[in-house]
Design an enzyme around this catalytic site. Sequence first.
Site, short mmCIF file in Angstrom:
data_model
loop_
_atom_site.label_atom_id
_atom_site.label_comp_id
_atom_site.label_asym_id
_atom_site.label_seq_id
_atom_site.Cartn_x
_atom_site.Cartn_y
_atom_site.Cartn_z
CD GLU A 1 -15.71 36.17 13.37
OE1 GLU A 1 -15.28 35.21 12.71
OE2 GLU A 1 -16.09 37.23 12.85
CD GLU B 1 -15.40 43.25 13.14
OE1 GLU B 1 -15.80 42.75 12.07
OE2 GLU B 1 -14.64 42.67 13.93
C1 XIL Z 1 -12.06 41.17 7.42
C2 XIL Z 1 -11.37 42.31 6.70
O1 XIL Z 1 -12.28 43.35 6.46
C3 XIL Z 1 -10.80 41.83 5.41
O2 XIL Z 1 -10.05 42.87 4.81
C4 XIL Z 1 -9.92 40.62 5.67
O3 XIL Z 1 -9.47 40.10 4.52
C5 XIL Z 1 -10.71 39.54 6.39
O4 XIL Z 1 -11.21 40.07 7.58
N1 XIL Z 1 -15.17 39.92 11.24
C6 XIL Z 1 -13.99 40.36 11.77
C7 XIL Z 1 -13.04 41.10 10.92
O5 XIL Z 1 -13.78 40.25 12.98
O6 XIL Z 1 -11.73 40.90 11.31
C8 XIL Z 1 -13.22 40.76 9.46
O7 XIL Z 1 -12.40 41.62 8.70
C9 XIL Z 1 -14.66 40.91 9.07
C10 XIL Z 1 -15.52 39.96 9.86
#
Ligand code: XIL
Length: 365
Positions: free
Chosen positions: A168, A276
């Site tokens: 990101e 994800e």
């Molecule tokens: C999120 C996790 O799911 C949470 O548990 C944590 O508190 C914050 O991060 N994009 C990403 C992930 O790349 O690392 C994120 O994960 C969700 C959005």
Amino acid sequence: MKRILLLGIILTFIFSSSCKKSPVSTIPVPISPIVIPPVVSNKKLIEVANFKIGAAVKVASLQSDAEFANTVKSEFNQITAEYEMKMNFIWTADNTYDFSKVDYLVDFAQQNSKSVHGHTLLWYQSFPDWLKNAGYDTVAFEGKVKTYIQTVVGRYKGKIVSWDVANEIFNDDGTLRVESQIQGRFKDPIGFVGRCFKYAHDADPAAKLFYNDYNVVLATGKRTAMKNMALRFKNAGVQIDGLGEQFHYRISTSQSQINSGFADLANSGLLIHISEADCKVNVNDSPAYVITDADKQKQSDFFKNIVTLYNALPANQKFAITTWGVTDKSTWLRNSTNGNKEYPLLFDESYIKKPAYAGFLAGLQ
Ligand code: XIL
């Protein structure tokens, strides 16, 4: 002519005998096509897919929830930490690392023959406060980050087989995020990211290295920036193996836009990671939301579509589809605004496979 006559005799015989059998009607019923019921496969995703099926796991859930651990063992063949591999969880203070959770995850993976994807070395949301506030100049900051990457990637060399090196850094329009920690700090922030890829590669030359971001298939500017960055790295001899698209979408997301953006992402020629995946059903974040069969079906269709797209990639671009969590019970998308009424994953609160699982499976076939 003889054949037609013979056919006529046979048909007359069939109709007349079927009429005799019917006590109600003497009108011949047209023969309807035989409907073959769809083959309902009870196979698992990992038995059908020719790429990895991953899940983000919370180490605490692995440790304390046997059903969670058993579902991971039986349904996935790759895992990543939902948060315990991020910089602020590992790098608690200068020269102080807490590897306890990651060690547990890596041991669990080894004992159960799962591969481990590392997420993520650089992410603006996980730079620890002590580092952000240390007042380091560019050179000192990079020196620290280099040590971190070498320490972490080196520790798990051969055990964590792939890494999201950076996560990101771009806005949807392709510009760098102001809050990225690298924008403003470096004259050439992308050059810094490239050196981080190199530090990771030097620490584990066999590891597959990814850049990861969200909204990639919808945001043309971001997608182009990612592809340009990868091209720049390749031209400079810096190893980058793949691009990750998080795939946090919703049942209302346009499938045709996903399709065209995905095709454009794939023509990078790199490995593609759906990294994800989850699919929101409560699109208005309403605490009063009640999940319906229709929404479950739309979610199933969503998964079927993205898995079909992924499955059609050339074999040398397939890596994994990872879902961001295992059960709706502990998805990161449940919060106080939506009253914990969100159901984005493949397993319900009782670890029962949802229609979304069947959709995913259908996309693999
Ligand atoms: C999120 C996790 O799911 C949470 O548990 C944590 O508190 C914050 O991060 N994009 C990403 C992930 O790349 O690392 C994120 O994960 C969700 C959005």
